[in-house]
Design a protein around this motif. Sequence first.
Motif, PDB file in Angstrom:
ATOM      1  N   CYS A 138       0.829  -1.206   0.000  1.00 20.17           N
ATOM      2  CA  CYS A 138       0.000   0.000   0.000  1.00 20.17           C
ATOM      3  C   CYS A 138       0.864   1.255   0.000  1.00 20.17           C
ATOM      4  O   CYS A 138       0.682   2.146  -0.835  1.00 20.17           O
ATOM      5  CB  CYS A 138      -0.923  -0.025   1.213  1.00 20.17           C
ATOM      6  SG  CYS A 138      -1.809   1.528   1.511  1.00 20.17           S
ATOM      7  N   ILE A 139       1.819   1.321   0.919  1.00 22.16           N
ATOM      8  CA  ILE A 139       2.613   2.537   1.094  1.00 22.16           C
ATOM      9  C   ILE A 139       3.589   2.747  -0.058  1.00 22.16           C
ATOM     10  O   ILE A 139       3.810   3.876  -0.504  1.00 22.16           O
ATOM     11  CB  ILE A 139       3.349   2.505   2.442  1.00 22.16           C
ATOM     12  CG1 ILE A 139       2.319   2.522   3.583  1.00 22.16           C
ATOM     13  CG2 ILE A 139       4.313   3.687   2.573  1.00 22.16           C
ATOM     14  CD1 ILE A 139       2.920   2.392   4.959  1.00 22.16           C
ATOM     15  N   SER A 140       4.171   1.667  -0.578  1.00 19.44           N
ATOM     16  CA  SER A 140       5.135   1.814  -1.670  1.00 19.44           C
ATOM     17  C   SER A 140       4.468   2.394  -2.914  1.00 19.44           C
ATOM     18  O   SER A 140       4.996   3.321  -3.540  1.00 19.44           O
ATOM     19  CB  SER A 140       5.801   0.473  -1.994  1.00 19.44           C
ATOM     20  OG  SER A 140       4.845  -0.473  -2.454  1.00 19.44           O
ATOM     21  N   PHE A 193      10.736  -1.185  10.527  1.00 20.97           N
ATOM     22  CA  PHE A 193      10.683  -0.454   9.259  1.00 20.97           C
ATOM     23  C   PHE A 193       9.242  -0.181   8.847  1.00 20.97           C
ATOM     24  O   PHE A 193       8.907   0.933   8.421  1.00 20.97           O
ATOM     25  CB  PHE A 193      11.406  -1.262   8.181  1.00 20.97           C
ATOM     26  CG  PHE A 193      11.366  -0.649   6.811  1.00 20.97           C
ATOM     27  CD1 PHE A 193      12.021   0.548   6.552  1.00 20.97           C
ATOM     28  CD2 PHE A 193      10.688  -1.266   5.774  1.00 20.97           C
ATOM     29  CE1 PHE A 193      11.988   1.123   5.286  1.00 20.97           C
ATOM     30  CE2 PHE A 193      10.645  -0.704   4.507  1.00 20.97           C
ATOM     31  CZ  PHE A 193      11.298   0.496   4.267  1.00 20.97           C
ATOM     32  N   ILE A 194       8.366  -1.173   8.984  1.00 19.31           N
ATOM     33  CA  ILE A 194       6.967  -0.986   8.610  1.00 19.31           C
ATOM     34  C   ILE A 194       6.295   0.042   9.507  1.00 19.31           C
ATOM     35  O   ILE A 194       5.521   0.893   9.042  1.00 19.31           O
ATOM     36  CB  ILE A 194       6.200  -2.322   8.659  1.00 19.31           C
ATOM     37  CG1 ILE A 194       6.706  -3.262   7.549  1.00 19.31           C
ATOM     38  CG2 ILE A 194       4.697  -2.094   8.496  1.00 19.31           C
ATOM     39  CD1 ILE A 194       6.499  -2.729   6.140  1.00 19.31           C
ATOM     40  N   PHE A 195       6.576  -0.008  10.807  1.00 16.33           N
ATOM     41  CA  PHE A 195       5.997   0.983  11.717  1.00 16.33           C
ATOM     42  C   PHE A 195       6.439   2.396  11.322  1.00 16.33           C
ATOM     43  O   PHE A 195       5.642   3.343  11.351  1.00 16.33           O
ATOM     44  CB  PHE A 195       6.389   0.687  13.165  1.00 16.33           C
ATOM     45  CG  PHE A 195       5.527  -0.370  13.806  1.00 16.33           C
ATOM     46  CD1 PHE A 195       4.170  -0.167  13.983  1.00 16.33           C
ATOM     47  CD2 PHE A 195       6.075  -1.566  14.227  1.00 16.33           C
ATOM     48  CE1 PHE A 195       3.363  -1.134  14.576  1.00 16.33           C
ATOM     49  CE2 PHE A 195       5.281  -2.546  14.821  1.00 16.33           C
ATOM     50  CZ  PHE A 195       3.921  -2.331  14.993  1.00 16.33           C
ATOM     51  N   LEU A 196       7.706   2.542  10.946  1.00 18.61           N
ATOM     52  CA  LEU A 196       8.200   3.845  10.501  1.00 18.61           C
ATOM     53  C   LEU A 196       7.522   4.272   9.197  1.00 18.61           C
ATOM     54  O   LEU A 196       7.222   5.456   9.004  1.00 18.61           O
ATOM     55  CB  LEU A 196       9.719   3.797  10.321  1.00 18.61           C
ATOM     56  CG  LEU A 196      10.548   3.623  11.603  1.00 18.61           C
ATOM     57  CD1 LEU A 196      12.029   3.473  11.264  1.00 18.61           C
ATOM     58  CD2 LEU A 196      10.336   4.805  12.543  1.00 18.61           C
ATOM     59  N   LEU A 197       7.286   3.299   8.316  1.00 22.42           N
ATOM     60  CA  LEU A 197       6.593   3.597   7.069  1.00 22.42           C
ATOM     61  C   LEU A 197       5.175   4.096   7.324  1.00 22.42           C
ATOM     62  O   LEU A 197       4.701   5.030   6.660  1.00 22.42           O
ATOM     63  CB  LEU A 197       6.527   2.339   6.185  1.00 22.42           C
ATOM     64  CG  LEU A 197       7.715   2.044   5.276  1.00 22.42           C
ATOM     65  CD1 LEU A 197       7.426   0.807   4.444  1.00 22.42           C
ATOM     66  CD2 LEU A 197       8.028   3.222   4.363  1.00 22.42           C
ATOM     67  N   ILE A 198       4.488   3.471   8.275  1.00 23.94           N
ATOM     68  CA  ILE A 198       3.121   3.883   8.597  1.00 23.94           C
ATOM     69  C   ILE A 198       3.116   5.316   9.121  1.00 23.94           C
ATOM     70  O   ILE A 198       2.263   6.132   8.736  1.00 23.94           O
ATOM     71  CB  ILE A 198       2.494   2.923   9.628  1.00 23.94           C
ATOM     72  CG1 ILE A 198       2.301   1.534   8.990  1.00 23.94           C
ATOM     73  CG2 ILE A 198       1.167   3.470  10.146  1.00 23.94           C
ATOM     74  CD1 ILE A 198       1.878   0.470   9.974  1.00 23.94           C
ATOM     75  N   ILE A 199       4.075   5.636   9.981  1.00 22.38           N
ATOM     76  CA  ILE A 199       4.191   7.004  10.491  1.00 22.38           C
ATOM     77  C   ILE A 199       4.450   7.982   9.345  1.00 22.38           C
ATOM     78  O   ILE A 199       3.860   9.061   9.272  1.00 22.38           O
ATOM     79  CB  ILE A 199       5.315   7.090  11.545  1.00 22.38           C
ATOM     80  CG1 ILE A 199       4.933   6.275  12.785  1.00 22.38           C
ATOM     81  CG2 ILE A 199       5.594   8.547  11.927  1.00 22.38           C
ATOM     82  CD1 ILE A 199       6.056   6.136  13.785  1.00 22.38           C
ATOM     83  N   ILE A 202       1.146   8.428   7.232  1.00 23.14           N
ATOM     84  CA  ILE A 202       0.173   9.293   7.910  1.00 23.14           C
ATOM     85  C   ILE A 202       0.650  10.749   7.898  1.00 23.14           C
ATOM     86  O   ILE A 202      -0.134  11.676   7.664  1.00 23.14           O
ATOM     87  CB  ILE A 202      -0.063   8.812   9.349  1.00 23.14           C
ATOM     88  CG1 ILE A 202      -0.742   7.434   9.328  1.00 23.14           C
ATOM     89  CG2 ILE A 202      -0.924   9.808  10.124  1.00 23.14           C
ATOM     90  CD1 ILE A 202      -0.876   6.788  10.697  1.00 23.14           C
ATOM     91  N   SER A 203       1.955  10.946   8.117  1.00 25.78           N
ATOM     92  CA  SER A 203       2.513  12.299   8.107  1.00 25.78           C
ATOM     93  C   SER A 203       2.385  12.933   6.727  1.00 25.78           C
ATOM     94  O   SER A 203       2.076  14.127   6.603  1.00 25.78           O
ATOM     95  CB  SER A 203       3.983  12.269   8.531  1.00 25.78           C
ATOM     96  OG  SER A 203       4.122  11.757   9.843  1.00 25.78           O
ATOM     97  N   LEU A 204       2.631  12.135   5.686  1.00 22.06           N
ATOM     98  CA  LEU A 204       2.512  12.639   4.318  1.00 22.06           C
ATOM     99  C   LEU A 204       1.068  13.019   4.014  1.00 22.06           C
ATOM    100  O   LEU A 204       0.806  14.054   3.377  1.00 22.06           O
ATOM    101  CB  LEU A 204       3.002  11.584   3.326  1.00 22.06           C
ATOM    102  CG  LEU A 204       3.181  12.023   1.872  1.00 22.06           C
ATOM    103  CD1 LEU A 204       4.198  13.148   1.768  1.00 22.06           C
ATOM    104  CD2 LEU A 204       3.620  10.836   1.009  1.00 22.06           C
ATOM    105  N   PHE A 205       0.130  12.199   4.476  1.00 23.86           N
ATOM    106  CA  PHE A 205      -1.282  12.507   4.298  1.00 23.86           C
ATOM    107  C   PHE A 205      -1.622  13.843   4.952  1.00 23.86           C
ATOM    108  O   PHE A 205      -2.284  14.707   4.357  1.00 23.86           O
ATOM    109  CB  PHE A 205      -2.137  11.396   4.915  1.00 23.86           C
ATOM    110  CG  PHE A 205      -3.135  10.804   3.965  1.00 23.86           C
ATOM    111  CD1 PHE A 205      -2.970   9.525   3.467  1.00 23.86           C
ATOM    112  CD2 PHE A 205      -4.243  11.525   3.564  1.00 23.86           C
ATOM    113  CE1 PHE A 205      -3.892   8.971   2.583  1.00 23.86           C
ATOM    114  CE2 PHE A 205      -5.171  10.984   2.689  1.00 23.86           C
ATOM    115  CZ  PHE A 205      -4.998   9.707   2.200  1.00 23.86           C
ATOM    116  N   LYS A 206      -1.168  14.007   6.193  1.00 22.72           N
ATOM    117  CA  LYS A 206      -1.460  15.245   6.923  1.00 22.72           C
ATOM    118  C   LYS A 206      -0.811  16.452   6.252  1.00 22.72           C
ATOM    119  O   LYS A 206      -1.398  17.535   6.193  1.00 22.72           O
ATOM    120  CB  LYS A 206      -0.990  15.115   8.367  1.00 22.72           C
ATOM    121  CG  LYS A 206      -1.838  14.156   9.197  1.00 22.72           C
ATOM    122  CD  LYS A 206      -1.393  14.143  10.652  1.00 22.72           C
ATOM    123  CE  LYS A 206      -2.312  13.262  11.498  1.00 22.72           C
ATOM    124  NZ  LYS A 206      -1.894  13.250  12.925  1.00 22.72           N
TER     125      LYS A 206
END
Length: 301
Positions: A138-140, A193-199, A202-206
């Motif tokens: 999803c994130i990639s 790494f995945i937890f950092l990706l999720i952060i 979300i930050s990019l969305f905001k």
Amino acid sequence: MLIYLIIIWKMDKYEREPLINVIVHFLWGAFGAIFFAVAGSSFFNFLFATKNNTPPLIVQSVIFAPFTEEIAKGSFLLKTVTDKKFDNLIDGLVYGGAIGLGFGMTENFIYYLSYGTTFYAWLQLVIIRSGFSAVMHCISTAALGAFLAIAKFSENSIKFLLPIFGFLIAMVIHSIWNLSVSFVNTYIWGTIFIFLLIIFFISLFKFFIVKERKIILRELTEEANMNLIPFSHLSILSSKSRLKKGWIDERIRKLYVRTAIKLAFRKAQFKISNGYKKLYYENEIKQCRNLISDLLSTNIK
């Protein structure tokens, strides 16, 4: 994956994409991208195979799979980004994320069938792949979508490099995850790494939401200066207050908010467009202004 999809769709605060369009991208990831990714990986395995051996699994996992899968997933976005209705930065995140989730769903299903031979093995796969692998997909692809969106709405002379940069980031994200789960002693780093990706996601969305709020304020301030929209509405239309009742006739509130936000985005796109797209946005701007004028002339409080 569908729960993730709805969450991402709802994160788009100002102008959500039609849900049917988001589902189409999800289905592309689930079926079209999977087909081309498998075909691409098979081709590279054949191309680099020696007389007696196929390429090592680590090479297939860390190089071939990220390269072919990110191309397969992202190719659909190249068409989407040219659509006139792809009209703000968050669209890239939503559509890219949807493709990645669809791809992750089908890949998960294949893994469950292939390796979920016992309940314990199946449960491990569900947790790992639903909570981590599919999120990575999803994130990639969302990252690629974000760079395509930035390129579309940028006036920078080197914006043509942004899609390439976005693809490289998507591939690197994919490669790092695959590498981290290839060895037992590095698995914990993959989880981190995945937890950092999720952060990051979300930050990019905001960040994009803040950018969109600034666009809405800037463009609607011009409309307020032309007496189309009351100045008192500017802070409301660009914040959560627009969802509350009481500040305008409830019969027109939702349509007024949608039209005003649409007007702001169309004006921003008009300023960086040319040719027939400029004419398209100009017509959309006129329609939005006429509708807002009609709504406010009879219903404003």
